[in-house]
Design a protein around this motif. Structure first.
Motif, PDB file in Angstrom:
ATOM      1  N   ARG A  50       0.745  -1.198   0.065  1.00 22.86           N
ATOM      2  CA  ARG A  50       0.115  -0.001  -0.058  1.00 22.86           C
ATOM      3  C   ARG A  50       1.073   1.291  -0.060  1.00 22.86           C
ATOM      4  O   ARG A  50       0.688   2.076  -0.832  1.00 22.86           O
ATOM      5  N   ARG A  53       2.102   2.370  -3.235  1.00 23.32           N
ATOM      6  CA  ARG A  53       1.163   2.907  -4.399  1.00 23.32           C
ATOM      7  C   ARG A  53       1.389   4.358  -4.352  1.00 23.32           C
ATOM      8  O   ARG A  53       1.188   4.853  -3.313  1.00 23.32           O
ATOM      9  N   GLY A 117      -1.562   8.265  -9.600  1.00 23.47           N
ATOM     10  CA  GLY A 117      -1.953   6.865  -9.270  1.00 23.47           C
ATOM     11  C   GLY A 117      -2.820   6.111 -10.452  1.00 23.47           C
ATOM     12  O   GLY A 117      -2.940   4.854 -10.411  1.00 23.47           O
TER      13      GLY A 117
END
Length: 787
Positions: A50, A53, A117
Motif C-alpha cells: 500500500r 502505491r 496513481g
C-alpha cells in the motif's frame, strides 16, 4: 552556502517517521483530516504494497519529509540558503520556504498522487552509463516515439519513461548505445512525459483554487533548474507533472553558487541517503554550471524585473575565479576527491557511488540494517549469512527486497562449507530463487559445484562473443593461486559432474567455459575472523598480475576488478591500497562497532575502547582440526587462551576420558559450566543422527563435537550480550578497529552510538583522498614529511 534536499519516490519504507508523529501531533491531525486516513499508521505499519502505491506514497513522503525538516530546524536552528526537492518533494521544499502552508501543500500532493496513481500502461527504467546526449541520440536513432527522458538524476544516471512495452523493449538499444545498467522500475505510469497530460490538466483545475506565496528561501524548480519566480510558481508546478525532472542541472546550479557536498543536508526518512550521493556524482561527472553563463542569466532577469528602459553600457564581466592551486616548492598541489579513488568502472559495473564495500560479518553481524544503510548511500554491503539457518537468510533477503528501491546495490555472503557442502547447495537454490545478483564468496580454497550453479544461472549470450553475467561473484582470497581459480572458467570436472546430474544445461556449460568464475577479487589481508595473516603489499601486486592475464584471456567479458580488504581502518591504510592499484576497498572490523551492526551493545562497548594491539589469533571453531585460525578480541577476555587450551587437549588425547580428572573438572566448571556429558547430550539434539552415531563409535570425534560447542556458545553469548559469560565472548576483530578508534578519538565518532557505516565510509574515503593529495604534493614538490 547551505542547501536542504528532500528525496522523492523510492525513499519510502515501512517504519518511516518513527519518533516524528508524536512530536508534531497537531500537524499529524491536520494530515489525517486532509487525507481521510491515519498517516502515522500507514507509514509505521504499512503494508509495503500500500505504501508503494503512488496515491499513498506521495502524501506519506510529503508528511515525513516536512516533519523531518521541522524537527531539524527545531534541533539545530539551521537555515538553508537553498531548498531542493525531487519530484513530489518539491512541495516539501515549497512548504519549507513558506510558499505553502502544511495542509495546503499536502492537499496539492494528495491530489497529484491520486491523479498520477490512476495512470496505467506506463513504465520507467533507470539507465546508467549514458549522458543526456547519449540518451537523446539512442531515442532518435531508434525512432523511440513512446520513450522519453524523464528524470535527469545525475549526468550519467537518467530515468526514461513511456509506454511500458516500449520501455521494456528498449533495453538492448540503450545497452548497445553504451549503458552499463538498465533497470525497469516497478511503476505503472509514464511519469514526467506527455502521457501524463490528462493528469496535468486535472491538476491545473485543482490548483486554480489554491494560492502560493513568494518563497522566503530560494527553491530550485525541477522544471527550470533555477530558483522559482513567485509569479510563475503555479504554472511551473502544473508543468512539473509532464516535464522531466532536471535534478542534475539543479545540483550543478547549486555547485556554481558555492554549495559543496558537505553543505548539503538530506532530510527524509531516517537512514535514507538517496539524493545527497547524487551531488557527488554530479560534481564528478559534470561539475558546476559555467559561472559566467549564470551571471548573464541573472543580469538579464534582473533587467527584466526592474523594467530597465535604457540599460547601462555593459561593463566587462569578470572572468570566473581561476585562482591556481596552492604550490609547494614551485610545484602545483594535488587535490583529490573520493571520486578520484579506485575504479570508476567498478562503481558503474555494480551500481555504486564510490568504490567502497562493507564485507560480510557472520551470524548477521553484517545486518539487514547495515546493508540497507550502505545501499541507500550508494555503497555495497554484504549480509552476513554465514552461520545462520537458511530460513533466517531468506527472511533477510525478503526484507532487503522490501525496503530497498529497485536496483539498489546489495549482496549476500556465501561462505564455504568444506564438511557440509549441502549447505552451499541450499544457499545457491535460495539465491537463484530470489534473484540475488551479487555474492561475496569467502573461505573458499577452490571453486565448488554450488558456486558453478550460481554462476551458470545468470549467464546470458549477448551476441558477438559477448557474455553477460547477471549473477556476479566477488571472491575473497588471500592467495594468488586461489585467485587464479576464480579468474578461470569453471573446472571441466565440475561441469561434467553437473551436466551428468542435470544441475546445469549444455548451453550453460558452454557459456561457463567462456567466462571467469568471478567478476572481482578481494585480496584479503590480515583481517578479523578467518585470516591467513597475509600482507597486502605482497598480495595485491601478485593478484593484479593474475587479473591482467585473465583480462587478456576474457577480453570480451568485461573488466575484472581487484580490491583489498583487511586492516583498513584509517585514511592512510585506504590510501595505501589504492596506491597499490586496488579498484575498491572492503572494510570489516570497523563496521562491527556501529549502530547498524547486528551484535550486542556489550560487544560494541568492548570494541569501542580497543587499540591496535588488543587482538589475538585463536583456533577456528569450524576447522580447528585443520589448524585454521581466526583473529579475535583479546582485551579483557579469556576466549583466546581457553580456545587454544581445548585445541591443545584435542591434539594430545584420543578421548575425553584421557584428560586429567582435575583439569577436566576445571574446564567443565569454568568453560562450559556443566559436565562434558551434559554438553554432548545437548549436541546430540542439534546434530544429524549420522554425526552422533559416528561420535558413539569414535571417542575422538565425540571430543571434537563437545569442544566445538564451546566455540558455538562463545559466539552466542557475545551476540546476545550475556554478561554472565562476558569473559568467554568470541568476537572476531582485526587491528583495523583499534587504529580507527585512535583516529576518531576526541571526535563525534568516538562513541559507537554515533557511528554509522555510511558515515565511516565517507570519512575514510575523504580522508584517503586528502592523504594522497598531500603526500603526492610533498613528493613532487621535493620530498619531506607532512601530516
Amino acid at each position: 552556502m547551505k542547501a536542504f534536499m528532500f528525496p522523492g519516490q523510492g525513499a519510502q519504507r515501512v517504519g518511516m517517521g518513527e519518533g516524528l508523529f508524536e512530536a508534531f501531533p497537531q500537524l499529524v491531525a491536520e494530515a489525517d483530516a486532509v487525507l481521510g486516513y491515519s498517516i502515522a499508521q500507514l507509514c509505521l505499519e504499512g503494508p509495503m504494497d500500500r505504501l508503494t502505491r503512488t496515491q499513498f506514497t506521495q502524501p506519506a513522503l510529503y508528511v515525513v519529509n516536512a516533519l523531518t525538516h521541522l524537527r531539524h530546524i527545531r534541533e539545530t536552528g539551521e537555515r538553508p540558503d537553498f531548498l531542493l526537492g525531487h519530484s513530489v518533494s518539491e512541495y516539501v521544499a515549497l512548504f519549507a520556504a513558506g510558499a505553502v502552508d502544511f495542509a495546503s501543500g499536502l492537499s496539492m500532493v494528495a491530489r497529484r498522487g491520486a491523479l498520477m496513481g490512476e495512470a496505467s500502461g506506463g513504465g520507467m527504467a533507470a539507465v546508467i552509463g549514458l549522458d543526456a546526449d547519449g540518451i537523446a541520440a539512442a531515442i532518435d536513432r531508434n525512432g523511440l516515439r513512446d520513450v522519453f527522458a524523464a528524470n535527469y538524476n545525475t549526468p550519467r544516471q537518467i530515468v526514461v519513461s513511456g509506454k511500458r512495452e516500449a520501455v521494456v523493449a528498449a533495453e538492448p538499444l540503450f545497452r548497445e548505445a553504451g549503458a552499463s545498467h538498465y533497470v525497469v522500475l516497478p511503476v505503472s505510469g509514464a511519469f514526467h512525459t506527455p502521457y501524463m497530460e490528462a493528469a496535468r490538466a486535472a491538476f491545473a483545475e485543482h490548483l486554480a483554487g489554491l494560492t502560493f506565496k513568494a518563497p522566503e528561501i530560494p527553491v530550485i524548480s525541477n522544471v527550470t533548474a533555477r530558483p522559482h519566480e513567485a509569479e510563475q510558481l503555479r504554472e511551473r508546478m502544473i508543468e512539473q507533472i509532464t516535464a522531466p525532472v532536471r535534478w542534475a542541472e539543479s545540483i550543478r546550479y547549486l555547485l556554481a553558487k558555492g554549495v559543496t557536498f558537505a553543505d548539503v543536508t538530506e532530510l527524509g526518512p531516517a537512514g535514507s541517503a538517496v539524493v545527497k550521493p547524487m551531488v557527488k556524482r554530479t560534481e564528478l561527472e559534470a561539475g558546476p554550471l559555467d559561472a559566467s553563463l549564470l551571471a548573464r542569466e541573472e543580469a538579464d532577469a534582473a533587467a527584466v524585473a526592474a523594467r530597465i528602459a535604457e540599460p547601462e553600457p555593459e561593463t566587462a564581466r569578470k572572468a570566473p575565479d581561476e585562482t591556481p592551486s596552492p604550490r609547494l616548492n614551485g610545484h602545483a598541489s594535488f587535490r583529490f576527491s573520493p571520486e578520484n579513488l579506485g575504479s570508476r568502472a567498478f562503481c558503474d559495473a555494480f551500481g555504486l557511488a564510490y568504490p567502497y564495500v562493507a564485507g560480510a560479518m557472520y551470524q548477521g553481524i553484517a545486518s539487514v540494517a547495515l546493508v540497507e544503510r550502505m545501499a541507500r548511500a550508494g555503497l555495497l554491503g554484504f549480509f552476513g549469512a554465514g552461520g545462520l539457518p537458511m530460513a533466517e537468510v531468506e527472511r533477510a533477503i525478503l526484507r532487503l527486497r522490501d525496503v530497498l528501491p529497485e536496483g539498489a546495490p546489495y549482496g549476500i555472503n556465501f561462505i564455504a562449507h568444506v564438511n557440509r557442502p549441502h549447505l552451499e547447495d541450499e544457499l545457491t537454490d535460495l539465491l537463484i530463487r530470489h534473484g540475488v545478483g551479487i555474492i561475496e564468496a569467502s573461505a573458499f580454497m577452490e571453486v565448488t559445484p554450488a558456486l558453478v550453479r550460481y554462476r551458470a544461472a545468470g549467464l546470458e549470450d549477448q551476441g558477438g562473443g559477448r557474455i553477460a553475467a547477471r549473477n556476479r561473484i566477488i571472491a575473497k582470497v588471500s592467495r594468488p593461486d586461489v585467485a587464479a581459480q576464480f579468474l578461470a572458467p569453471a573446472p571441466e570436472r565440475l561441469l561434467s559432474k553437473l551436466l551428468a546430474s542435470g544441475a546445469i544445461t549444455a548451453d550453460e556449460a558452454n557459456l561457463l567455459r567462456q567466462v571467469p568464475m568471478a567478476d572481482a577479487i578481494c585480496v584479503e589481508a590480515d583481517s578479523g575472523g578467518h585470516t591467513d595473516q597475509g600482507m597486502p603489499f605482497a598480495l595485491i601486486p601478485a593478484v593484479l598480475k593474475v587479473r591482467d592475464e585473465a583480462q587478456a584471456r576474457f577480453a570480451k567479458f568485461g573488466p575484472i576488478f581487484v580490491g583489498s580488504g583487511g586492516g583498513i581502518g584509517t585514511p592512510e591504510a585506504a590510501a595505501a591500497v589504492f596506491m597499490l592499484g586496488a579498484d575498491f576497498i572492503v572494510t570489516g572490523s570497523v563496521n562491527q562497532c556501529t549502530v547498524e551492526a547486528g551484535t550486542s551493545d556489550a560487544v560494541k562497548d568492548l570494541l569501542e575502547g580497543i587499540n591496535v594491539h588488543d587482538t589475538a589469533y585463536a583456533p577456528s571453531g569450524e576447522m580447528f582440526e585443520l589448524g585454521a585460525k581466526v583473529q579475535v578480541l583479546k582485551k579483557g577476555l579469556f576466549f583466546p587462551a581457553r580456545a587454544e587450551k581445548l585445541v591443545s587437549l584435542y591434539r594430545q588425547h584420543e578421548s575425553l576420558d584421557e584428560i586429567d580428572p582435575k583439569l577436566r573438572q576445571q574446564i567443565e566448571e569454568r568453560y562450559f559450566r556443566r559436565s562434558f556429558d551434559e554438553v554432548f547430550r545437548d549436541v546430540a539434539r542439534s546434530y544429524p543422527a549420522s554425526e552422533i552415531e559416528r561420535a558413539e563409535r569414535s571417542p575422538r570425534h565425540r571430543m571434537g563435537l563437545v569442544f566445538r560447542r564451546y566455540f558455538k556458545d562463545t559466539t552466542t553469548w557475545a551476540l546476545a550480550g550475556d554478561l554472565d559469560h562476558k569473559v568467554d565472548f568470541q568476537v572476531h576483530c582485526g587491528p583495523a578497529l583499534g587504529a580507527f578508534n585512535q583516529w576518531v578519538e576526541g571526535s563525534e565518532l568516538a562513541s559507537w552510538r554515533t557511528r554509522h557505516v555510511d558515515v565511516i565510509a565517507a570519512r575514510l574515503l575523504e580522508g584517503a583522498a586528502d592523504v594522497l593529495g598531500r603526500r603526492l604534493s610533498v613528493m613532487i614538490g621535493g620530498g619531506g614529511r607532512t601530516r
